[in-house]
Design a protein around this motif. Structure first.
Motif, mmCIF file in Angstrom:
data_model
loop_
_atom_site.group_PDB
_atom_site.id
_atom_site.type_symbol
_atom_site.label_atom_id
_atom_site.label_comp_id
_atom_site.label_asym_id
_atom_site.label_seq_id
_atom_site.Cartn_x
_atom_site.Cartn_y
_atom_site.Cartn_z
ATOM 1 N N GLN A 78 27.577 11.058 48.183
ATOM 2 C CA GLN A 78 27.898 12.197 49.027
ATOM 3 C C GLN A 78 27.605 13.446 48.219
ATOM 4 O OE1 GLN A 78 31.976 10.346 50.069
ATOM 5 N NE2 GLN A 78 31.535 11.678 51.806
ATOM 6 N N SER A 79 27.225 14.515 48.896
ATOM 7 C CA SER A 79 26.832 15.703 48.162
ATOM 8 C C SER A 79 27.026 16.968 48.980
ATOM 9 C CB SER A 79 25.352 15.602 47.747
ATOM 10 O OG SER A 79 24.927 16.749 47.056
ATOM 11 N N ILE A 80 27.498 17.994 48.294
ATOM 12 C CA ILE A 80 27.465 19.343 48.871
ATOM 13 C C ILE A 80 26.521 20.219 48.053
ATOM 14 C CG2 ILE A 80 29.741 19.230 49.938
ATOM 15 C CD1 ILE A 80 30.805 20.866 47.578
ATOM 16 N N ALA A 81 25.881 19.612 47.051
ATOM 17 C CA ALA A 81 24.875 20.334 46.274
ATOM 18 C C ALA A 81 23.524 20.291 46.964
ATOM 19 C CB ALA A 81 24.772 19.732 44.869
ATOM 20 N N TYR A 82 23.260 19.204 47.665
ATOM 21 C CA TYR A 82 21.994 19.016 48.373
ATOM 22 C C TYR A 82 22.326 18.789 49.849
ATOM 23 C CZ TYR A 82 20.440 18.079 43.578
ATOM 24 O OH TYR A 82 20.188 18.155 42.237
ATOM 25 N N SER A 272 22.113 15.804 35.283
ATOM 26 C CA SER A 272 22.136 17.105 35.942
ATOM 27 C C SER A 272 22.315 16.958 37.446
ATOM 28 C CB SER A 272 20.831 17.846 35.647
ATOM 29 O OG SER A 272 20.754 19.054 36.363
ATOM 30 N N THR A 273 21.775 15.863 38.007
ATOM 31 C CA THR A 273 21.906 15.612 39.441
ATOM 32 C C THR A 273 23.247 14.974 39.786
ATOM 33 O OG1 THR A 273 19.519 15.302 39.658
ATOM 34 C CG2 THR A 273 20.902 14.385 41.404
ATOM 35 N N PHE A 274 23.635 13.965 39.008
ATOM 36 C CA PHE A 274 24.794 13.157 39.380
ATOM 37 C C PHE A 274 26.049 13.442 38.562
ATOM 38 C CE2 PHE A 274 21.134 10.183 40.365
ATOM 39 C CZ PHE A 274 21.211 10.353 41.739
ATOM 40 N N GLY A 275 25.967 14.375 37.602
ATOM 41 C CA GLY A 275 27.069 14.584 36.679
ATOM 42 C C GLY A 275 28.264 15.299 37.276
ATOM 43 N N SER A 276 29.376 15.183 36.553
ATOM 44 C CA SER A 276 30.663 15.710 37.033
ATOM 45 C C SER A 276 30.868 17.173 36.730
ATOM 46 C CB SER A 276 31.801 14.922 36.371
ATOM 47 O OG SER A 276 31.797 15.139 34.961
ATOM 48 N N ALA A 285 27.203 17.613 31.989
ATOM 49 C CA ALA A 285 26.050 17.916 32.840
ATOM 50 C C ALA A 285 26.434 17.819 34.315
ATOM 51 C CB ALA A 285 24.913 16.946 32.542
ATOM 52 N N GLY A 286 25.689 18.510 35.139
ATOM 53 C CA GLY A 286 25.899 18.433 36.580
ATOM 54 C C GLY A 286 26.797 19.532 37.103
ATOM 55 N N SER A 287 26.895 19.569 38.429
ATOM 56 C CA SER A 287 27.727 20.576 39.089
ATOM 57 C C SER A 287 29.032 19.997 39.605
ATOM 58 C CB SER A 287 26.957 21.172 40.280
ATOM 59 O OG SER A 287 26.721 20.172 41.266
ATOM 60 N N GLY A 288 29.141 18.660 39.590
ATOM 61 C CA GLY A 288 30.329 18.031 40.164
ATOM 62 C C GLY A 288 30.316 18.020 41.675
ATOM 63 N N ASN A 289 29.138 18.239 42.255
ATOM 64 C CA ASN A 289 29.049 18.342 43.713
ATOM 65 C C ASN A 289 28.212 17.235 44.341
ATOM 66 O OD1 ASN A 289 30.670 20.677 44.021
ATOM 67 N ND2 ASN A 289 28.969 21.945 43.299
ATOM 68 N N THR A 290 27.905 16.182 43.579
ATOM 69 C CA THR A 290 27.249 14.986 44.109
ATOM 70 C C THR A 290 27.956 13.788 43.504
ATOM 71 O OG1 THR A 290 25.105 16.115 44.311
ATOM 72 C CG2 THR A 290 25.077 13.701 44.273
ATOM 73 N N TRP A 291 28.614 13.000 44.328
ATOM 74 C CA TRP A 291 29.471 11.948 43.818
ATOM 75 C C TRP A 291 29.230 10.627 44.537
ATOM 76 C CZ3 TRP A 291 30.865 16.136 46.687
ATOM 77 C CH2 TRP A 291 31.448 15.900 47.939
ATOM 78 N N VAL A 292 29.726 9.554 43.934
ATOM 79 C CA VAL A 292 29.498 8.196 44.435
ATOM 80 C C VAL A 292 30.473 7.875 45.562
ATOM 81 C CG1 VAL A 292 29.367 5.758 43.789
ATOM 82 C CG2 VAL A 292 28.761 7.523 42.118
ATOM 83 N N ILE A 318 35.103 21.006 45.510
ATOM 84 C CA ILE A 318 35.997 20.389 46.481
ATOM 85 C C ILE A 318 37.336 20.106 45.814
ATOM 86 C CG2 ILE A 318 34.124 19.355 47.816
ATOM 87 C CD1 ILE A 318 34.714 16.693 46.416
ATOM 88 N N LEU A 319 38.355 19.916 46.593
ATOM 89 C CA LEU A 319 39.689 19.690 46.056
ATOM 90 C C LEU A 319 39.917 18.242 45.654
ATOM 91 C CD1 LEU A 319 41.807 21.858 48.542
ATOM 92 C CD2 LEU A 319 41.014 22.472 46.234
#
Length: 451
Positions: A78-82, A272-276, A285-292, A318-319
């Motif tokens: 799930q993602s709010i980055a993409y 960078s894509t999947f990091g927390s 790394a990452g934005s924390g906005n794409t998660w499993v 996200i919360l």
């Protein structure tokens, strides 16, 4: 996302096949070749440089920008980055599409030059033969990327007239070229000898097995996957994390491509894509906005060594506290898994099951290596039940390795998935980038997208 490259000559380069990108600038807004070699300048000594240029052209120091796109579109993440990828409705003006379309063609341009040179030389030179084999391997993989993302694409073999404006070739034609290239690679490359950044016969065979499986040619998929296993050149291992490290030659990491370091930072690549992102006071790394997807994480048994490669953390914007995949290490040199030994084991199991045969041998061999429970034939009522389990095992094994989108198509999950987002079935493909149409007026857009 970074801005689109200012230099936009790839299509002409790919068609003419006259420029080598042996190294790229770290600035994505001004990508320039540091070394250029014309076809007439290629010789035996610099042929490996041409091949390395193909790899660098494919990664462009930013392969993470396109490698995980279709995984984000799938049910694994799930993602709010993409947002547009998550919603399976990507506009043709999306910046990442430009990289997704150009980088494989840049690789193809270099591969074409290496192949063109090698095929003109007398037979018997092992250095030339090996480099030619890997050029075929890279060209095939680049066309696999293009067809998986865009469907019909222009076939470029080098030497074409850049003013000809060719039309897109049908997927069936492109797959014929991919198959031919992979067979040529398998015939020219040596056996795997412990160097996962070098092409090998087994890497070509495994990509062939993948191609055959995705096109319903199960007998051939079975044959190629068994050939990889029976070569006895690789082995499953207990240290799962080593497979994805750039500087470790894991006996499972059959073929991978490493990028040039970016400012000696560990914050690029797939993390960078999947990091927390930030974890407590630690910068990750990452934005924390794409998660499993949390339901997928819960399917791992407690003893499964793959379960350790998740981090539960608060999302970036996200919360909720969610799961992030961490099997891709934060390294100065990012690495990308092209094909891994374990895939052969699950292809054998699936190809047999699609023929109505429930043979758990290779499935249990992989599960045993992952320290999780083995199964008995009595656990599955029939071949379709076993296929459903194989699908889940593939999700657990290959999370984030850009295999899920093709799996969803093969297992009949795609149409309902797209419908759940209110999107047409044609959105299984991405749109051709809008910037391509002024360059080649003969290109057509994929259905249900605008130019």
């Amino acid at each position: 996302m970074k801005n689109i490259m200012k230099k936009y000559s790839l299509f002409h380069i790919a068609v003419a096949g006259i420029t080598i990108f042996s190294s790229c600038s770290k600035n994505l807004d001004d990508v320039q070749p540091n070394t250029q070699v014309t076809f007439d300048q290629i010789n035996r000594s610099n042929l490996p440089l041409v091949l390395n240029g193909a790899k660098l052209a494919l990664t462009n120091n930013a392969l993470y920008q396109i490698f995980g796109l279709q995984d984000v579109m799938s049910d694994d993440f799930q993602s709010i980055a993409y947002v547009t990828y998550e919603g399976n409705n990507v506009p043709s003006t999306d910046n990442s599409l430009t990289f997704a379309y150009k980088q494989p063609y840049q690789c193809i341009a270099n591969a074409n030059m290496a192949i063109g040179f090698a095929t003109q030389q007398p037979a018997g030179d092992s250095l030339i033969t090996t480099n030619m084999g890997e050029a075929y391997l890279l060209r095939a993989y680049s066309y696999m990327l293009l067809t998986e993302m865009f469907g019909d694409v222009v076939i470029v073999k080098g030497g074409e007239n850049p003013k000809a404006h060719p039309v897109r070739n049908a997927v069936s034609e492109v797959r014929q070229l991919i198959e031919s290239d992979l067979k040529a690679a398998a015939g020219a490359l040596p056996d795997y000898a412990g160097q996962s950044t070098m092409g090998s016969k087994q890497a070509a065979q495994l990509l062939l097995a993948r191609l055959y499986l995705n096109t319903g040619r199960n007998d051939e998929a079975l044959s190629m996957a068994n050939a990889v296993i029976n070569s006895n050149k690789l082995k499953l291992q207990s240290n799962f994390g080593d497979i994805f490290k750039a500087t470790v030659n894991s006996p499972e990491a059959l073929y991978k491509i490493n990028e040039i370091s970016t400012n000696n930072s560990t914050l690029y690549g797939l993390p960078s894509t999947f990091g927390s992102g930030k974890y407590g006071t630690v910068v990750r790394a990452g934005s924390g906005n794409t998660w499993v997807d949390s339901m997928l994480v819960k399917t791992y048994e407690a003893s499964d060594i793959r379960r350790a490669y998740f981090l539960r953390n608060k999302g970036g914007s996200i919360l909720d506290t969610v799961y992030f995949v961490t099997k891709f290490p934060e390294e100065v040199t990012p690495s990308y898994p092209i094909c891994r030994y374990s895939e052969a084991f699950l292809i054998v199991a699936e190809a047999n099951a699609r023929k109505g045969v429930v043979d758990l041998t290779t499935y249990n061999q992989l599960r045993s290596a992952r320290k999780t429970s083995i199964r008995n034939s009595a656990d599955f009522a029939d071949a379709p039940a076993f296929l459903a389990e194989i699908e889940m095992e593939r999700r657990r094994e290959f999370l984030g390795e850009r295999l899920r989108w093709s799996d969803m198509q093969r297992f009949g999950k795609m149409n309902s998935w797209l419908q759940s987002f209110g999107q047409p079935a044609s959105h299984v493909l991405l749109p051709i980038p809008s910037r391509e149409f002024p360059i080649n007026p003969n290109l057509t857009q994929n259905p249900d997208y605008s130019k």
